[in-house]
Design a protein around this motif. Structure first.
Motif, PDB file in Angstrom:
ATOM      1  N   GLU A 119       0.817  -1.213   0.000  1.00  0.00           N
ATOM      2  CA  GLU A 119       0.000   0.000   0.000  1.00  0.00           C
ATOM      3  C   GLU A 119       0.852   1.264   0.000  1.00  0.00           C
ATOM      4  O   GLU A 119       1.932   1.296   0.573  1.00  0.00           O
ATOM      5  CB  GLU A 119      -0.887  -0.029   1.254  1.00  0.00           C
ATOM      6  CG  GLU A 119      -1.827   1.116   1.391  1.00  0.00           C
ATOM      7  CD  GLU A 119      -2.754   0.965   2.598  1.00  0.00           C
ATOM      8  OE1 GLU A 119      -3.520   1.895   2.841  1.00  0.00           O
ATOM      9  OE2 GLU A 119      -2.709  -0.066   3.290  1.00  0.00           O
ATOM     10  N   ILE A 120       0.313   2.294  -0.637  1.00  0.00           N
ATOM     11  CA  ILE A 120       0.873   3.639  -0.537  1.00  0.00           C
ATOM     12  C   ILE A 120      -0.249   4.551  -0.060  1.00  0.00           C
ATOM     13  O   ILE A 120      -1.404   4.378  -0.447  1.00  0.00           O
ATOM     14  CB  ILE A 120       1.469   4.123  -1.878  1.00  0.00           C
ATOM     15  CG1 ILE A 120       2.137   5.500  -1.712  1.00  0.00           C
ATOM     16  CG2 ILE A 120       0.425   4.147  -2.973  1.00  0.00           C
ATOM     17  CD1 ILE A 120       2.973   5.937  -2.906  1.00  0.00           C
ATOM     18  N   CYS A 121       0.090   5.482   0.788  1.00  0.00           N
ATOM     19  CA  CYS A 121      -0.899   6.409   1.329  1.00  0.00           C
ATOM     20  C   CYS A 121      -0.296   7.812   1.300  1.00  0.00           C
ATOM     21  O   CYS A 121       0.828   8.012   1.751  1.00  0.00           O
ATOM     22  CB  CYS A 121      -1.268   6.023   2.756  1.00  0.00           C
ATOM     23  SG  CYS A 121      -2.490   7.122   3.497  1.00  0.00           S
ATOM     24  N   GLY A 122      -1.043   8.743   0.747  1.00  0.00           N
ATOM     25  CA  GLY A 122      -0.573  10.117   0.680  1.00  0.00           C
ATOM     26  C   GLY A 122      -1.706  11.092   0.831  1.00  0.00           C
ATOM     27  O   GLY A 122      -2.873  10.711   0.962  1.00  0.00           O
ATOM     28  N   GLU A 123      -1.356  12.361   0.799  1.00  0.00           N
ATOM     29  CA  GLU A 123      -2.340  13.422   0.958  1.00  0.00           C
ATOM     30  C   GLU A 123      -2.244  14.360  -0.237  1.00  0.00           C
ATOM     31  O   GLU A 123      -1.157  14.753  -0.636  1.00  0.00           O
ATOM     32  CB  GLU A 123      -2.060  14.185   2.253  1.00  0.00           C
ATOM     33  CG  GLU A 123      -3.147  15.147   2.629  1.00  0.00           C
ATOM     34  CD  GLU A 123      -2.889  15.767   3.991  1.00  0.00           C
ATOM     35  OE1 GLU A 123      -3.423  15.250   4.986  1.00  0.00           O
ATOM     36  OE2 GLU A 123      -2.144  16.755   4.043  1.00  0.00           O
ATOM     37  N   ILE A 124      -3.432  14.675  -0.790  1.00  0.00           N
ATOM     38  CA  ILE A 124      -3.502  15.518  -1.978  1.00  0.00           C
ATOM     39  C   ILE A 124      -4.502  16.637  -1.721  1.00  0.00           C
ATOM     40  O   ILE A 124      -5.605  16.383  -1.226  1.00  0.00           O
ATOM     41  CB  ILE A 124      -3.942  14.695  -3.205  1.00  0.00           C
ATOM     42  CG1 ILE A 124      -2.910  13.613  -3.504  1.00  0.00           C
ATOM     43  CG2 ILE A 124      -4.155  15.591  -4.411  1.00  0.00           C
ATOM     44  CD1 ILE A 124      -3.317  12.664  -4.607  1.00  0.00           C
ATOM     45  N   GLN A 125      -4.134  17.849  -2.084  1.00  0.00           N
ATOM     46  CA  GLN A 125      -5.050  18.975  -1.945  1.00  0.00           C
ATOM     47  C   GLN A 125      -5.965  19.022  -3.163  1.00  0.00           C
ATOM     48  O   GLN A 125      -5.513  19.111  -4.294  1.00  0.00           O
ATOM     49  CB  GLN A 125      -4.280  20.296  -1.837  1.00  0.00           C
ATOM     50  CG  GLN A 125      -5.158  21.517  -1.714  1.00  0.00           C
ATOM     51  CD  GLN A 125      -5.978  21.521  -0.431  1.00  0.00           C
ATOM     52  OE1 GLN A 125      -5.433  21.325   0.662  1.00  0.00           O
ATOM     53  NE2 GLN A 125      -7.265  21.746  -0.545  1.00  0.00           N
ATOM     54  N   GLY A 126      -7.265  18.940  -2.931  1.00  0.00           N
ATOM     55  CA  GLY A 126      -8.252  19.091  -3.984  1.00  0.00           C
ATOM     56  C   GLY A 126      -8.759  20.525  -4.007  1.00  0.00           C
ATOM     57  O   GLY A 126      -8.227  21.397  -3.315  1.00  0.00           O
ATOM     58  N   SER A 127      -9.795  20.763  -4.771  1.00  0.00           N
ATOM     59  CA  SER A 127     -10.386  22.102  -4.837  1.00  0.00           C
ATOM     60  C   SER A 127     -11.120  22.477  -3.553  1.00  0.00           C
ATOM     61  O   SER A 127     -11.156  23.643  -3.178  1.00  0.00           O
ATOM     62  CB  SER A 127     -11.373  22.185  -6.000  1.00  0.00           C
ATOM     63  OG  SER A 127     -10.704  22.006  -7.213  1.00  0.00           O
ATOM     64  N   TRP A 128     -11.729  21.484  -2.891  1.00  0.00           N
ATOM     65  CA  TRP A 128     -12.552  21.759  -1.722  1.00  0.00           C
ATOM     66  C   TRP A 128     -11.913  21.344  -0.412  1.00  0.00           C
ATOM     67  O   TRP A 128     -12.269  21.869   0.641  1.00  0.00           O
ATOM     68  CB  TRP A 128     -13.891  21.030  -1.846  1.00  0.00           C
ATOM     69  CG  TRP A 128     -14.700  21.464  -3.013  1.00  0.00           C
ATOM     70  CD1 TRP A 128     -14.852  20.790  -4.194  1.00  0.00           C
ATOM     71  CD2 TRP A 128     -15.452  22.661  -3.145  1.00  0.00           C
ATOM     72  NE1 TRP A 128     -15.658  21.497  -5.040  1.00  0.00           N
ATOM     73  CE2 TRP A 128     -16.047  22.652  -4.430  1.00  0.00           C
ATOM     74  CE3 TRP A 128     -15.688  23.747  -2.306  1.00  0.00           C
ATOM     75  CZ2 TRP A 128     -16.859  23.667  -4.887  1.00  0.00           C
ATOM     76  CZ3 TRP A 128     -16.501  24.771  -2.768  1.00  0.00           C
ATOM     77  CH2 TRP A 128     -17.078  24.723  -4.033  1.00  0.00           C
ATOM     78  N   ALA A 129     -11.033  20.365  -0.453  1.00  0.00           N
ATOM     79  CA  ALA A 129     -10.483  19.800   0.782  1.00  0.00           C
ATOM     80  C   ALA A 129      -9.208  19.029   0.463  1.00  0.00           C
ATOM     81  O   ALA A 129      -8.894  18.788  -0.696  1.00  0.00           O
ATOM     82  CB  ALA A 129     -11.507  18.857   1.425  1.00  0.00           C
TER      83      ALA A 129
END
Length: 167
Positions: free
Chosen positions: A37-47
């Protein structure tokens, strides 16, 4: 999971998690990974969205999960499930779901890879972009239902209004 410290240069197809890791690193997205597994954080338009890639080599399936910070309370479960069904009718790839354990809203897409189990950079980019775009597209509708007390059909209609012309 461990924090990722290695650098990848990917010019050809690669193992799915290696390709996703290279994509995350190239975009500067924080991530952690292990063999499955890979887990990351991405900034979207709303959150900000938590994005997970889970690899099942025995089936050659890469599952992409995108989780907005949205939890569905017990009293909103019925309306949220109705909205999930309405949103899923409009999607070509993947679907929304609500985990029964904890009421977590998520987008899920399973991709069957070829016999070699390899993923191209274009495929990786597309899978991640689709996940984030679908979460962004329906995020306002979930907000309207969960916090604005709108009916699911009204929330979806209000959220899906596209501006005509240019601002």
């Amino acid at each position: 999971m461990r924090a990722v410290e290695r650098q990848f240069e990917v010019e050809e197809d690669a193992a799915p998690l290696d390709m996703l890791l290279a994509l995350f690193e190239a975009r500067g997205w924080p991530c952690e990974s292990n063999a499955e597994e890979i887990c990351g954080e991405i900034q979207g338009s709303w959150a900000k969205y938590q994005l997970r890639g889970i690899w099942r080599p025995e089936d050659r399936v890469l599952q992409i999960l995108c989780l907005p910070e949205v939890r569905v309370s017990a009293e909103k479960t019925g309306a949220a499930h109705e909205l999930v069904a309405l949103a899923n009718e409009q999607m070509w790839l993947g679907h929304f779901d609500i985990w029964s354990n904890g009421g977590v809203l998520l987008y899920r897409n399973g991709t069957l890879l070829g016999n070699d189990g390899m993923l191209s950079l274009d495929q990786a980019q597309s899978l991640v972009e689709i996940a984030v775009e679908e979460c962004d597209r329906f995020y306002p509708a979930f907000q309207f239902v969960l916090w604005g007390d709108k009916a699911p059909r009204d929330a979806l209609k209000a959220a899906m209004v596209d501006a005509a012309g240019e601002a």
